[in-house]
Structures are given as C-alpha cells and as structure tokens.
Scaffold this motif. Structure first.
Motif, PDB file in Angstrom:
ATOM      1  N   LEU A 169       0.831  -1.198   0.000  1.00  0.00           N
ATOM      2  CA  LEU A 169       0.000   0.000   0.000  1.00  0.00           C
ATOM      3  C   LEU A 169       0.871   1.255   0.000  1.00  0.00           C
TER       4      LEU A 169
ATOM      5  N   VAL B 278       0.010   3.122  -3.398  1.00  0.00           N
ATOM      6  CA  VAL B 278      -0.879   4.263  -3.208  1.00  0.00           C
ATOM      7  C   VAL B 278      -0.098   5.560  -2.983  1.00  0.00           C
ATOM      8  N   TYR B 279       0.936   5.491  -2.169  1.00  0.00           N
ATOM      9  CA  TYR B 279       1.671   6.699  -1.804  1.00  0.00           C
ATOM     10  C   TYR B 279       2.951   6.895  -2.606  1.00  0.00           C
TER      11      TYR B 279
END
Length: 78
Positions: A18, A22-23
């Motif tokens: 994640l 995502v980041y």
C-alpha cells in the motif's frame, strides 16, 4: 498519511505494498532498541534489513529499511 503512532503502515502485507502503490514510496524505515526482540523479529520477517546503529532514549538500537521498488524481491505478492 496518518500521524506517527497511528499504526500505519504496518510492516507486513498489505501495508508495504500500500505504501508503494498508493503513496509512491520507494522504501520504508523503522527503528527499535536492541532489547526489543519482538519488534526486531517482526521487521526481519517482513523484509526489513538492519541499516545502522543508533541510540534511542539513551538505549542502543538499530534502524531498518525495506526497499519497495518493483524490482526488489520483497515486492512479491503473497
């Protein structure tokens, strides 16, 4: 991103993925004292490697890093 101490990202699946997906992070860093064998074990099991010796609140410790780049072997799906 949640504030430090909010419990995210956790070192294991899916937190590391994640963080990358995502980041857009390319690595995660962590630190713990040498006498905290539980944290050291969790970090090692989840692909973190010891990076440097440090002092945390006057106690000896280690920093850890986990590479999140796509070519790295720890970026495999489980």
């Amino acid at each position: 991103m949640p504030p430090p101490g909010a419990g995210w990202p956790r070192p294991g699946w899916p937190g590391c993925e994640l963080a990358a997906d995502v980041y857009g992070l390319t690595s995660l860093r962590a630190a713990t004292t040498l006498d905290n064998t539980g944290s050291r074990t969790v970090l090692a099991r989840n692909g973190f490697t010891a990076a440097a010796e440090i002092v945390l609140d006057g106690r000896p410790g280690l920093t850890y890093v986990r590479d999140l780049t796509p070519h790295h072997p720890d970026r495999r799906l489980r």
